[in-house]
Motif scaffolding. Structure first.
Motif, PDB file in Angstrom:
ATOM      1  N   VAL A  77      -2.461 -84.112  68.935  1.00  0.00           N
ATOM      2  CA  VAL A  77      -2.420 -83.172  69.142  1.00  0.00           C
ATOM      3  C   VAL A  77      -4.574 -82.766  68.326  1.00  0.00           C
ATOM      4  CG1 VAL A  77      -2.318 -80.616  67.217  1.00  0.00           C
ATOM      5  CG2 VAL A  77      -0.439 -81.944  68.249  1.00  0.00           C
ATOM      6  N   ARG A  78      -4.878 -83.630  66.861  1.00  0.00           N
ATOM      7  CA  ARG A  78      -5.561 -83.332  66.518  1.00  0.00           C
ATOM      8  C   ARG A  78      -6.663 -83.928  67.187  1.00  0.00           C
ATOM      9  NH1 ARG A  78      -9.132 -87.303  62.707  1.00  0.00           N
ATOM     10  NH2 ARG A  78     -10.878 -85.996  62.112  1.00  0.00           N
ATOM     11  N   SER A 122      -7.402 -80.308  69.990  1.00  0.00           N
ATOM     12  CA  SER A 122      -8.059 -79.320  69.473  1.00  0.00           C
ATOM     13  C   SER A 122      -8.655 -79.776  67.604  1.00  0.00           C
ATOM     14  CB  SER A 122      -6.849 -78.309  68.945  1.00  0.00           C
ATOM     15  OG  SER A 122      -5.962 -79.510  68.023  1.00  0.00           O
ATOM     16  N   SER A 149     -14.197 -78.428  70.112  1.00  0.00           N
ATOM     17  CA  SER A 149     -13.092 -77.791  69.640  1.00  0.00           C
ATOM     18  C   SER A 149     -12.700 -77.307  68.264  1.00  0.00           C
ATOM     19  CB  SER A 149     -11.339 -78.874  69.936  1.00  0.00           C
ATOM     20  OG  SER A 149     -11.493 -79.570  71.223  1.00  0.00           O
ATOM     21  N   GLU A 191      -8.818 -67.615  72.115  1.00  0.00           N
ATOM     22  CA  GLU A 191      -8.480 -68.278  70.247  1.00  0.00           C
ATOM     23  C   GLU A 191      -7.917 -67.304  69.743  1.00  0.00           C
ATOM     24  OE1 GLU A 191     -10.058 -72.963  70.742  1.00  0.00           O
ATOM     25  OE2 GLU A 191     -11.098 -71.595  69.791  1.00  0.00           O
ATOM     26  N   LEU A 217       0.337 -70.004  65.568  1.00  0.00           N
ATOM     27  CA  LEU A 217      -0.999 -70.855  66.146  1.00  0.00           C
ATOM     28  C   LEU A 217      -1.820 -70.756  65.370  1.00  0.00           C
ATOM     29  CD1 LEU A 217      -0.223 -71.057  69.928  1.00  0.00           C
ATOM     30  CD2 LEU A 217       1.182 -72.577  68.445  1.00  0.00           C
ATOM     31  N   SER A 218      -2.788 -71.734  65.221  1.00  0.00           N
ATOM     32  CA  SER A 218      -3.936 -72.057  64.379  1.00  0.00           C
ATOM     33  C   SER A 218      -4.756 -71.872  65.729  1.00  0.00           C
ATOM     34  CB  SER A 218      -4.326 -72.888  63.737  1.00  0.00           C
ATOM     35  OG  SER A 218      -4.203 -74.173  64.280  1.00  0.00           O
ATOM     36  N   GLU A 241      -4.774 -74.604  67.885  1.00  0.00           N
ATOM     37  CA  GLU A 241      -3.366 -74.853  68.457  1.00  0.00           C
ATOM     38  C   GLU A 241      -3.981 -73.660  69.779  1.00  0.00           C
ATOM     39  OE1 GLU A 241      -1.084 -76.771  64.851  1.00  0.00           O
ATOM     40  OE2 GLU A 241      -0.461 -74.563  64.990  1.00  0.00           O
ATOM     41  N   LEU A 265      -5.304 -74.928  72.324  1.00  0.00           N
ATOM     42  CA  LEU A 265      -4.876 -75.552  73.434  1.00  0.00           C
ATOM     43  C   LEU A 265      -4.247 -74.868  74.134  1.00  0.00           C
ATOM     44  CD1 LEU A 265      -3.434 -78.648  71.220  1.00  0.00           C
ATOM     45  CD2 LEU A 265      -5.407 -78.931  72.447  1.00  0.00           C
ATOM     46  N   LEU A 266      -3.295 -74.218  73.944  1.00  0.00           N
ATOM     47  CA  LEU A 266      -2.455 -73.041  74.779  1.00  0.00           C
ATOM     48  C   LEU A 266      -3.044 -72.696  75.866  1.00  0.00           C
ATOM     49  CD1 LEU A 266       0.784 -71.700  75.480  1.00  0.00           C
ATOM     50  CD2 LEU A 266      -0.020 -69.787  73.463  1.00  0.00           C
ATOM     51  N   ALA A 274      -8.908 -78.722  73.655  1.00  0.00           N
ATOM     52  CA  ALA A 274      -9.177 -76.907  73.178  1.00  0.00           C
ATOM     53  C   ALA A 274     -10.631 -76.866  73.595  1.00  0.00           C
ATOM     54  CB  ALA A 274      -8.777 -77.095  72.259  1.00  0.00           C
TER      55      ALA A 274
END
Length: 406
Positions: free
Chosen positions: A61-62, A65, A70, A106, A115-116, A119, A122-123, A168
């Motif tokens: 994840v890091r 994003s 990102s 975002e 979500l941040s 994150e 990413l979506l 991201a």
């Protein structure tokens, strides 16, 4: 027959071989194999990245994003523009170098979810990559049938730098907007093509390539209409404009996103060409390929001639694929867009490691391979796709766990 077909900008028979279900359910069933195969390839690459080094402290994840560009996009989403960082060489890196569409999305997703901003990015990329795969299927299916459409989407997922589609970053979003704009051109939906091109121009500087494809397609159609109608002089031109209002509206819409942001940056910096100065501070710009040629030359004459030869072979292969695209008579909008994406990638100054990523949205270059595989036996297809997926998974893992940004 479409305007582009009449202008000779579509190969003979394009758009007549594939079936185009009208109901949403039928269309979803038709594209489902492409979307499922695309998602499977991306999941495999993400899984290999996660297992690449169990002791890796960065985490998937890091990596996706929380590093490199990102972080800049998330910062813009959370705080707006205004962040600058002074680099070790004294250069002032401003967030004005980053176009606003991804941060806007975002911020929107983060506002309506837990979500941040990172994150949410990413979506956005996940949804956009599926939208891009759908558009690639639609283009491949329209030109060469359903099997070519599925393979075009799968090959795009399995390119070596395909891991960026899961990050991201803007590549997935930009490709989705660009591909659907080009598909709209192929189906004579000029206003849709122009609006999507404008949105792509809010995503990244390469939005100019989409706008150029819209303009070139309209010019080809207008010239064909003028020649076919025998209308000449100012009166004939005026008549053509009256008869093609939607086309001309699409052309006028196409560059507005890019132009609007560049003008806004100019107003904010107090310099008409302020965006170019911002890019120059980052070490970016357009030098006609001189920096890239010097980079290759240093490796050929320095201590790493093998790398230099490999780069030369890669560029030669890329140019050979461009020739194949012309020889197979890809539609004009795909040729213009794909060709300009190659020019922008190879002739851009700056960090060499980003060049493969800059080529990621140039999906028309994959059409020759997709069409060839569509005619091959199932065993050959499975072997080629399997090797490509394995290569993409390993390359992506090595790339993202390395020291430099993609």
């Amino acid at each position: 027959m479409t305007d582009l077909a009449r202008a000779g900008a579509l190969p003979e028979g394009a758009g007549r071989g594939g079936r185009h279900p009208r109901s949403p359910g039928a269309r979803l069933r038709a594209v489902a194999p492409a979307l499922l195969a695309f998602a499977a390839v991306r999941l495999v690459c993400a899984a290999v990245l996660a297992l690449w080094d169990p002791a890796e402290d960065k985490g998937v994840v890091r990596l996706f994003s929380g590093r490199w560009d990102s972080v800049w996009y998330a910062s813009i989403a959370e705080h707006g523009y205004g962040r600058t960082v002074v680099a070790e060489d004294g250069g002032v890196h401003s967030d004005l170098a980053f176009f606003p569409l991804l941060p806007w999305l975002e911020r929107l997703v983060a506002a309506v979810s837990p979500l941040s901003a990172g994150e949410a990015g990413l979506l956005v990329s996940a949804v956009a990559s599926l939208a891009a795969a759908w558009a690639l299927y639609a283009i491949g299916e329209r030109l060469h049938g359903p099997r070519a459409g599925v393979l075009l989407a799968v090959l795009w997922a399995a390119v070596p730098v395909g891991i960026v589609q899961s990050m991201a970053y803007t590549e997935a979003l930009f490709t989705a907007l660009a591909a659907w704009s080009l598909y709209a051109l192929l189906t004579d939906r000029w206003l849709t093509a122009g609006a999507l091109s404008a949105a792509a121009g809010l995503c990244r500087p390469a939005g100019l390539a989409v706008a150029a494809a819209v303009a070139a397609s309209a010019l080809a159609a207008l010239l064909a209409a003028r020649d076919g109608g025998g209308a000449g002089g100012a009166g004939g031109v005026a008549r053509l404009w009256r008869e093609h209002r939607r086309m001309m509206g699409g052309v006028l819409l196409a560059p507005l996103g890019w132009a609007g942001y560049v003008l806004w940056v100019g107003a904010r910096t107090g310099e008409p060409l302020g965006y170019l100065r911002v890019q120059e501070e980052w070490g970016n710009g357009f030098d006609g390929g001189w920096g890239f040629a010097v980079f290759i030359g240093e490796r050929l004459t320095g201590g790493n001639p093998v790398a230099g030869l490999a780069l030369c072979a890669g560029v030669a292969a890329l140019l050979w694929v461009c020739v194949l695209c012309v020889r197979m008579r890809l539609p004009l909008p795909l040729l213009v867009y794909g060709g300009l994406m190659v020019v922008l990638a190879l002739c851009a100054a700056g960090y060499f490691g980003s060049k493969p990523r800059l080529l990621l949205p140039a999906f028309p270059l994959l059409l020759p391979a997709a069409v060839a595989l569509a005619r091959a036996r199932a065993g050959v297809v499975a072997g080629v796709v399997g090797v490509a997926v394995a290569g993409a998974a390993v390359y992506g893992a090595v790339w993202l766990t390395g020291s430099g940004p993609p």
